[in-house]
Design a protein around this motif. Structure first.
Motif, PDB file in Angstrom:
ATOM      1  N   ARG A 235       4.074   0.440  -6.394  1.00 59.96           N
ATOM      2  CA  ARG A 235       3.465   1.621  -7.020  1.00 59.96           C
ATOM      3  C   ARG A 235       1.977   1.669  -6.703  1.00 59.96           C
TER       4      ARG A 235
ATOM      5  N   TYR B 200      13.279   5.672  -4.871  1.00 56.76           N
ATOM      6  CA  TYR B 200      11.852   5.483  -5.089  1.00 56.76           C
ATOM      7  C   TYR B 200      11.009   6.427  -4.254  1.00 56.76           C
ATOM      8  N   SER B 201      11.651   7.358  -3.545  1.00 58.97           N
ATOM      9  CA  SER B 201      10.892   8.196  -2.626  1.00 58.97           C
ATOM     10  C   SER B 201       9.820   8.975  -3.373  1.00 58.97           C
ATOM     11  N   LEU B 202       8.721   9.183  -2.672  1.00 55.71           N
ATOM     12  CA  LEU B 202       7.544   9.797  -3.305  1.00 55.71           C
ATOM     13  C   LEU B 202       7.708  11.279  -3.444  1.00 55.71           C
TER      14      LEU B 202
ATOM     15  N   ARG C  25       1.798   2.745   5.557  1.00 53.99           N
ATOM     16  CA  ARG C  25       2.647   3.948   5.466  1.00 53.99           C
ATOM     17  C   ARG C  25       4.074   3.649   5.918  1.00 53.99           C
TER      18      ARG C  25
ATOM     19  N   LEU D 102       5.938   1.814   3.184  1.00 51.88           N
ATOM     20  CA  LEU D 102       6.341   2.706   2.103  1.00 51.88           C
ATOM     21  C   LEU D 102       7.580   3.515   2.489  1.00 51.88           C
ATOM     22  N   SER D 103       7.694   3.847   3.764  1.00 48.04           N
ATOM     23  CA  SER D 103       8.853   4.627   4.203  1.00 48.04           C
ATOM     24  C   SER D 103      10.145   3.815   4.129  1.00 48.04           C
TER      25      SER D 103
ATOM     26  N   ALA E  11      -1.060   6.557  -0.527  1.00 44.05           N
ATOM     27  CA  ALA E  11      -0.237   7.279   0.442  1.00 44.05           C
ATOM     28  C   ALA E  11      -0.771   8.671   0.773  1.00 44.05           C
ATOM     29  N   GLN E  12      -1.522   9.274  -0.134  1.00 46.18           N
ATOM     30  CA  GLN E  12      -2.068  10.609   0.125  1.00 46.18           C
ATOM     31  C   GLN E  12      -3.350  10.556   0.954  1.00 46.18           C
TER      32      GLN E  12
ATOM     33  N   THR F 201       1.530   3.149  -3.343  1.00 45.15           N
ATOM     34  CA  THR F 201       1.774   4.597  -3.269  1.00 45.15           C
ATOM     35  C   THR F 201       0.542   5.416  -3.632  1.00 45.15           C
TER      36      THR F 201
END
Length: 92
Positions: A8, A90-92, A80, A83-84, A14-15, A11
């Motif tokens: 978390r 759990y996808s964003l 990144r 995270l994929s 991630a932006q 994430t």
């Protein structure tokens, strides 16, 4: 289902934001505040671990209003990609 705290934290980056460790703590506290693992020491260890494993990199450090050094981090391409790999639930 709640995402494990360590992922978390990742994430948040991630932006493409650059975020300080204190900002990470204030964000994570909203979701995981009642858990024992939600403390500044553990969160800083996670951030150092992500940096050591090339998932995060240092961004420009700055001084806060009290003159204390504040370190900012940003996600790397490898971060990144990691995270994929999270399961779809759990996808964003």
């Amino acid at each position: 289902m709640k995402l494990p705290m360590k992922f978390r934290i990742l994430t948040f980056f991630a932006q493409g934001e650059t975020i300080s460790d204190s900002d990470v703590f204030s964000r994570i506290k909203k979701e995981y505040g009642s858990e024992q693992q939600c403390n500044t020491s553990i969160i800083k260890n996670h951030l150092h671990s992500f940096r050591a494993n090339c998932l995060l990199e240092d961004a420009d450090p700055a001084l806060d209003e009290t003159g204390k050094l504040v370190q900012y981090y940003k996600i790397t391409d490898l971060g990144r990609k990691r995270l994929s790999l999270l399961p779809w639930e759990y996808s964003l």
